[in-house]
Design a protein around this motif. Sequence first.
Motif, PDB file in Angstrom:
ATOM      1  N   UNK A 312       0.822  -1.212   0.000  1.00 53.66           N
ATOM      2  CA  UNK A 312       0.000   0.000   0.000  1.00 53.66           C
ATOM      3  C   UNK A 312       0.856   1.262   0.000  1.00 53.66           C
ATOM      4  N   UNK A 313       2.049   1.183   0.611  1.00 51.09           N
ATOM      5  CA  UNK A 313       2.916   2.355   0.714  1.00 51.09           C
ATOM      6  C   UNK A 313       3.995   2.384  -0.365  1.00 51.09           C
ATOM      7  N   UNK A 314       3.953   1.432  -1.278  1.00 46.65           N
ATOM      8  CA  UNK A 314       5.017   1.303  -2.274  1.00 46.65           C
ATOM      9  C   UNK A 314       5.063   2.502  -3.210  1.00 46.65           C
ATOM     10  N   UNK A 315       6.267   3.010  -3.415  1.00 48.74           N
ATOM     11  CA  UNK A 315       6.498   4.113  -4.362  1.00 48.74           C
ATOM     12  C   UNK A 315       7.505   3.637  -5.413  1.00 48.74           C
ATOM     13  N   UNK A 316       8.783   3.745  -5.120  1.00 47.87           N
ATOM     14  CA  UNK A 316       9.814   3.315  -6.063  1.00 47.87           C
ATOM     15  C   UNK A 316      10.308   1.893  -5.775  1.00 47.87           C
ATOM     16  N   UNK A 317       9.930   1.320  -4.641  1.00 46.32           N
ATOM     17  CA  UNK A 317      10.489   0.049  -4.197  1.00 46.32           C
ATOM     18  C   UNK A 317      10.068  -1.120  -5.104  1.00 46.32           C
ATOM     19  N   UNK A 318      10.978  -2.080  -5.249  1.00 49.19           N
ATOM     20  CA  UNK A 318      10.664  -3.358  -5.898  1.00 49.19           C
ATOM     21  C   UNK A 318      10.377  -4.332  -4.766  1.00 49.19           C
ATOM     22  N   UNK A 319       9.149  -4.852  -4.730  1.00 46.46           N
ATOM     23  CA  UNK A 319       8.672  -5.616  -3.581  1.00 46.46           C
ATOM     24  C   UNK A 319       8.498  -7.093  -3.928  1.00 46.46           C
ATOM     25  N   UNK A 320       9.144  -7.944  -3.132  1.00 43.33           N
ATOM     26  CA  UNK A 320       9.080  -9.399  -3.350  1.00 43.33           C
ATOM     27  C   UNK A 320       8.526 -10.062  -2.102  1.00 43.33           C
ATOM     28  N   UNK A 321       7.466 -10.843  -2.276  1.00 50.58           N
ATOM     29  CA  UNK A 321       6.884 -11.579  -1.162  1.00 50.58           C
ATOM     30  C   UNK A 321       7.135 -13.064  -1.284  1.00 50.58           C
ATOM     31  N   UNK A 322       6.982 -13.775  -0.175  1.00 54.17           N
ATOM     32  CA  UNK A 322       7.107 -15.233  -0.149  1.00 54.17           C
ATOM     33  C   UNK A 322       5.768 -15.834   0.260  1.00 54.17           C
ATOM     34  N   UNK A 323       5.469 -16.994  -0.296  1.00 58.37           N
ATOM     35  CA  UNK A 323       4.230 -17.696   0.038  1.00 58.37           C
ATOM     36  C   UNK A 323       4.550 -19.154   0.346  1.00 58.37           C
ATOM     37  N   UNK A 324       4.470 -19.519   1.619  1.00 57.48           N
ATOM     38  CA  UNK A 324       4.663 -20.910   2.034  1.00 57.48           C
ATOM     39  C   UNK A 324       3.294 -21.581   2.062  1.00 57.48           C
ATOM     40  N   UNK A 325       3.062 -22.498   1.139  1.00 62.74           N
ATOM     41  CA  UNK A 325       1.749 -23.108   0.996  1.00 62.74           C
ATOM     42  C   UNK A 325       1.842 -24.632   1.100  1.00 62.74           C
ATOM     43  N   UNK A 326       0.684 -25.266   1.146  1.00 64.19           N
ATOM     44  CA  UNK A 326       0.621 -26.730   1.149  1.00 64.19           C
ATOM     45  C   UNK A 326      -0.290 -27.253   0.044  1.00 64.19           C
ATOM     46  N   UNK A 327      -0.968 -26.334  -0.672  1.00 61.47           N
ATOM     47  CA  UNK A 327      -1.849 -26.736  -1.769  1.00 61.47           C
ATOM     48  C   UNK A 327      -2.131 -25.519  -2.655  1.00 61.47           C
ATOM     49  N   UNK A 328      -2.582 -25.772  -3.882  1.00 58.35           N
ATOM     50  CA  UNK A 328      -2.973 -24.729  -4.831  1.00 58.35           C
ATOM     51  C   UNK A 328      -1.956 -23.583  -4.863  1.00 58.35           C
ATOM     52  N   UNK A 329      -0.715 -23.943  -5.092  1.00 56.48           N
ATOM     53  CA  UNK A 329       0.398 -22.990  -4.984  1.00 56.48           C
ATOM     54  C   UNK A 329       0.208 -21.782  -5.900  1.00 56.48           C
ATOM     55  N   UNK A 330      -0.069 -22.037  -7.168  1.00 62.18           N
ATOM     56  CA  UNK A 330      -0.165 -20.926  -8.121  1.00 62.18           C
ATOM     57  C   UNK A 330      -1.323 -19.993  -7.780  1.00 62.18           C
ATOM     58  N   UNK A 331      -2.464 -20.577  -7.432  1.00 62.35           N
ATOM     59  CA  UNK A 331      -3.637 -19.760  -7.122  1.00 62.35           C
ATOM     60  C   UNK A 331      -3.355 -18.800  -5.969  1.00 62.35           C
ATOM     61  N   UNK A 332      -2.799 -19.338  -4.878  1.00 63.03           N
ATOM     62  CA  UNK A 332      -2.556 -18.497  -3.705  1.00 63.03           C
ATOM     63  C   UNK A 332      -1.433 -17.492  -3.955  1.00 63.03           C
ATOM     64  N   UNK A 333      -0.423 -17.907  -4.732  1.00 64.44           N
ATOM     65  CA  UNK A 333       0.688 -16.999  -5.018  1.00 64.44           C
ATOM     66  C   UNK A 333       0.216 -15.805  -5.853  1.00 64.44           C
ATOM     67  N   UNK A 334      -0.576 -16.072  -6.889  1.00 63.11           N
ATOM     68  CA  UNK A 334      -1.063 -14.993  -7.741  1.00 63.11           C
ATOM     69  C   UNK A 334      -2.033 -14.083  -6.994  1.00 63.11           C
ATOM     70  N   UNK A 335      -2.806 -14.675  -6.105  1.00 61.71           N
ATOM     71  CA  UNK A 335      -3.712 -13.870  -5.289  1.00 61.71           C
ATOM     72  C   UNK A 335      -2.930 -12.931  -4.376  1.00 61.71           C
ATOM     73  N   UNK A 336      -1.881 -13.461  -3.768  1.00 62.04           N
ATOM     74  CA  UNK A 336      -1.050 -12.636  -2.887  1.00 62.04           C
ATOM     75  C   UNK A 336      -0.371 -11.523  -3.684  1.00 62.04           C
ATOM     76  N   UNK A 337       0.146 -11.860  -4.863  1.00 62.28           N
ATOM     77  CA  UNK A 337       0.835 -10.876  -5.693  1.00 62.28           C
ATOM     78  C   UNK A 337      -0.073  -9.701  -6.032  1.00 62.28           C
ATOM     79  N   UNK A 338      -1.330  -9.998  -6.359  1.00 61.11           N
ATOM     80  CA  UNK A 338      -2.285  -8.958  -6.749  1.00 61.11           C
ATOM     81  C   UNK A 338      -2.757  -8.151  -5.546  1.00 61.11           C
ATOM     82  N   UNK A 339      -3.194  -8.843  -4.493  1.00 62.34           N
ATOM     83  CA  UNK A 339      -3.762  -8.149  -3.340  1.00 62.34           C
ATOM     84  C   UNK A 339      -2.750  -7.284  -2.617  1.00 62.34           C
ATOM     85  N   UNK A 340      -1.501  -7.726  -2.607  1.00 66.15           N
ATOM     86  CA  UNK A 340      -0.497  -7.035  -1.803  1.00 66.15           C
ATOM     87  C   UNK A 340       0.477  -6.204  -2.646  1.00 66.15           C
ATOM     88  N   UNK A 341       0.144  -6.068  -3.934  1.00 61.42           N
ATOM     89  CA  UNK A 341       0.891  -5.198  -4.848  1.00 61.42           C
ATOM     90  C   UNK A 341       2.375  -5.550  -4.896  1.00 61.42           C
TER      91      UNK A 341
END
Length: 406
Positions: A312-341
């Motif tokens: 939400x506060x991102x301006x010039x930063x390149x932001x990388x998140x991690x997602x530790x999952x146990x199922x539906x890896x791609x679905x949850x990863x893409x959801x996190x990428x979109x929701x958390x910018x």
Amino acid sequence: MLKGKTIVLGISGGIAAYKAATVCSRLVQAGANVRVIMTESATKFITPLTLQTLSRHTVYTDTFDEFDPAVVAHINIADSADLVVIAPATANVLAKMANGLADDMLSTTLLATTAPILVAPAMNVHMYDHPAVQHNMEVLAERGVRFVEPGTGLLACGYVGKGRLAEPEDIVHAVQQWFAHSQDLAGKSVLVTAGGTVERLDPVRFLTNDSSGKMGFALAEAAANRGADVTLVAARTTSEPIQGVNVVRVESAEQMLQAVLERYDTADLVIKAAAVADYRPAVRANSKIKKSEEKLVLELERTTDILKTLGERKKHQFLVGFAAETEQIERYAMDKLTRKRCDLVVANDVSQEGAGFNVDTNIVHIYGEEGLVEALPMLQKREVADRLLGVIVNRMKAKTAKEAAE
């Protein structure tokens, strides 16, 4: 790329020593100044004269061979190195390096140098798999030594398995990659989070998770190796401190949030590898909770979502998140990428063997706005970190170029 670089090539006594001649020749052809040190055992397989001819320098085999009275040979060579390459590295040399022995020219020089070290092991498959050898390699890796993995195939002893020296072109490529990467984050401020946060119930009990912090520490080390100014905000971890990295210790999710926000505005790259608690006790007892009833009911409340806050506060930063999952890896990863910018999300299935917490390996999938960017097989976490940083650097350059064009 290698022009003007001084590379110390250490050759130890294995049958693969003959390949070192090709390594030396190709490094010289690439413009490097190659200084060769051979163990006494190595001279049984290939002559110093061969390496002297190829390197166009005196080859050192004895600590007491002092050809220039103005300098101490092993100190002079150690100080001159931009990179030290050991190829082949026998089990004996790995043991000496891990335990700080200095009983010949090569091991003495290795103790004296402050240059990065690249090691290409070569030995019998059972020797390579021996717990002592694996332990020594782990110790060296923790100190920042990089490895060129041995190949699998028919060995000189007749066995088939892992232990064959990497091909000369692979070793030279690893050297080139080292120098290519060494400054591609120079001048950049990198912020990494690592470990599992601790949410206290009382002074002696807490809620946490299985994160060891190894992935975050590997990322911080990889970024520092690429020339970045790195700050590592670390919660509960089992990893050792890293040279050249500013480590800020925190305990709870709230403390990590504050530590990250204090440094966020000046960061160019932020990698959120920490396993942050989603919930904390609504009330923290000031003294130890005593046993009373058969059941104890705890009320938990949500912690602040650090990654979402950064997005939400991102301006010039390149932001990388991690997602530790146990199922539906791609679905949850893409959801996190979109929701958390996020610019990238690195996801793994922690239920997979070799990809979970408290291990030295990982299996990850890297996702961008277009979907899967790259899928990495099981690799050492240091290798995962280096590969991920390569993707990040390319993406950061593309993003900068796009913004400049607009």
